[in-house]
Scaffold this active site. Sequence first.
Site, PDB file in Angstrom:
ATOM      1  N   GLY A  74      -7.719  -6.365   2.272  1.00 23.97           N
ATOM      2  CA  GLY A  74      -6.792  -6.260   3.389  1.00 23.97           C
ATOM      3  C   GLY A  74      -7.084  -5.070   4.277  1.00 23.97           C
ATOM      4  O   GLY A  74      -8.213  -4.584   4.357  1.00 23.97           O
ATOM      5  N   ASP A  75      -6.044  -4.564   4.906  1.00 25.86           N
ATOM      6  CA  ASP A  75      -6.227  -3.479   5.872  1.00 25.86           C
ATOM      7  C   ASP A  75      -6.396  -2.117   5.222  1.00 25.86           C
ATOM      8  O   ASP A  75      -6.994  -1.214   5.808  1.00 25.86           O
ATOM      9  CB  ASP A  75      -5.028  -3.430   6.824  1.00 25.86           C
ATOM     10  CG  ASP A  75      -3.736  -2.991   6.120  1.00 25.86           C
ATOM     11  OD1 ASP A  75      -3.453  -3.548   5.038  1.00 25.86           O
ATOM     12  OD2 ASP A  75      -3.032  -2.129   6.653  1.00 25.86           O
ATOM     13  N   THR A  86       0.801  -1.220   0.000  1.00 32.58           N
ATOM     14  CA  THR A  86       0.000   0.000   0.000  1.00 32.58           C
ATOM     15  C   THR A  86       0.836   1.274   0.000  1.00 32.58           C
ATOM     16  O   THR A  86       1.983   1.273   0.427  1.00 32.58           O
ATOM     17  CB  THR A  86      -0.916   0.036   1.241  1.00 32.58           C
ATOM     18  OG1 THR A  86      -1.748   1.178   1.196  1.00 32.58           O
ATOM     19  CG2 THR A  86      -0.116   0.067   2.508  1.00 32.58           C
ATOM     20  N   GLY A 126      -1.453  -6.968   5.749  1.00 29.44           N
ATOM     21  CA  GLY A 126      -2.787  -6.439   5.993  1.00 29.44           C
ATOM     22  C   GLY A 126      -3.740  -7.375   6.683  1.00 29.44           C
ATOM     23  O   GLY A 126      -4.584  -6.947   7.477  1.00 29.44           O
ATOM     24  N   ARG A 159     -10.518 -11.060  -1.627  1.00 23.00           N
ATOM     25  CA  ARG A 159      -9.839 -10.643  -0.407  1.00 23.00           C
ATOM     26  C   ARG A 159      -9.685  -9.131  -0.344  1.00 23.00           C
ATOM     27  O   ARG A 159      -9.352  -8.483  -1.316  1.00 23.00           O
ATOM     28  CB  ARG A 159      -8.452 -11.302  -0.342  1.00 23.00           C
ATOM     29  CG  ARG A 159      -7.611 -10.892   0.869  1.00 23.00           C
ATOM     30  CD  ARG A 159      -6.630  -9.806   0.556  1.00 23.00           C
ATOM     31  NE  ARG A 159      -5.649  -9.593   1.641  1.00 23.00           N
ATOM     32  CZ  ARG A 159      -4.777  -8.590   1.687  1.00 23.00           C
ATOM     33  NH1 ARG A 159      -4.744  -7.704   0.717  1.00 23.00           N
ATOM     34  NH2 ARG A 159      -3.927  -8.484   2.697  1.00 23.00           N
ATOM     35  N   THR A 200       1.024   0.049   6.917  1.00 28.68           N
ATOM     36  CA  THR A 200       1.400  -0.694   5.719  1.00 28.68           C
ATOM     37  C   THR A 200       2.046  -2.006   6.137  1.00 28.68           C
ATOM     38  O   THR A 200       2.701  -2.072   7.180  1.00 28.68           O
ATOM     39  CB  THR A 200       2.380   0.130   4.852  1.00 28.68           C
ATOM     40  OG1 THR A 200       2.742  -0.624   3.688  1.00 28.68           O
ATOM     41  CG2 THR A 200       3.629   0.504   5.616  1.00 28.68           C
ATOM     42  N   GLY A 201       1.853  -3.049   5.343  1.00 31.35           N
ATOM     43  CA  GLY A 201       2.458  -4.330   5.674  1.00 31.35           C
ATOM     44  C   GLY A 201       1.506  -5.490   5.501  1.00 31.35           C
ATOM     45  O   GLY A 201       0.703  -5.518   4.566  1.00 31.35           O
TER      46      GLY A 201
END
Length: 341
Positions: free
Chosen positions: A234-235, A204, A258, A232, A255-256
């Site tokens: 994510g965060d 991201t 998620g 899917r 970030t990472g």
Amino acid sequence: MWFGTLVIVISCCFSTLYTEENIPIVVTTWKFINSTVKAWEVLKEGGEALDAIELGASVCEKQQCDGTVGYGGSPDENGETTLDALIMNGKTMNVGAVGALRGIKDAISVARHVLEHTKHSFLVGELATQFAVEMGFHRETLVTPQSKEMWKKWFNEDHCQPNFWMNVKPDPRKSCGPYSKQSSKKYDEDIEGHMKVDRYNHDTIGMVAIDKNGDVAAGTSTNGAKFKIPGRIGDSPIPGSGAYADNTVGGAAATGDGDIMLRFLPSFLAVEEMRRGSSPTSAARVAVERIVAYYPDFMGAVVALSKVGKHGAACHGITSFPYVVHDTTQESYKVIEVKCS
């Protein structure tokens, strides 16, 4: 004597006030310099933080930053690229977000339209695409020759490794699907694993901006995890996870990994820690450490920005994490490298 002391105290307080305030300002995760510069151009001309976030993130979407933002990157199991984005107004606490957006390249702008033209906060999938088309966006493929080749290698040469399946048959560690659930109720933690996070798989762009009026905005844009299960999210587009903004405190972005990070709302937590009086660095560290307590192998980072323009970050599971800052104290942007735990 008392009068003199009073004058000194007042002088001190006013001096502290003006020294600490550092707005307008924008901070951006990773080394997304072009996006930061674009956002700063908006702010330095007196523009609004929301515009800075949208236009800054749009640069990365168009330039396909590191293959993790925008079209033509991170194909899912079916070889399709879908997009997630979020934009949040810290003045009104309103949010616009899209998830699993198909066939529209301008994810952050579609999220802005959700914020400004609906009473909803989050639209997903093909129906989010339908909304975007109704708002005047152009439908086009997000697949590129590069993303096709990436998927072909993963499917044919790497035998669908890695993937995100667990407790299914055939064994997802050894073969491709289609899969079906195991009859056994046993939870196989060995299959879970975590997403590798580095420059080309960090998932991201996150941005936080404060304009000359003190209004805070935050946003994200991503094409998600490589070879994710279709559908899917994510965060990144989750308010409080991928990003969060509150005029009374500041903002944060994450970030990472998620799928792990969204369970802890790290951006919200970082903002709340700043509300309690923590510095941005300490607040980001608390948010990261909350995740580490449960998932010591997770990889990710949080960047935080206070309402007066102080900034900081914390990270885990990687060697270092860079973020970019542009403000009134410097003629150009600055890349800050944070050592990770």
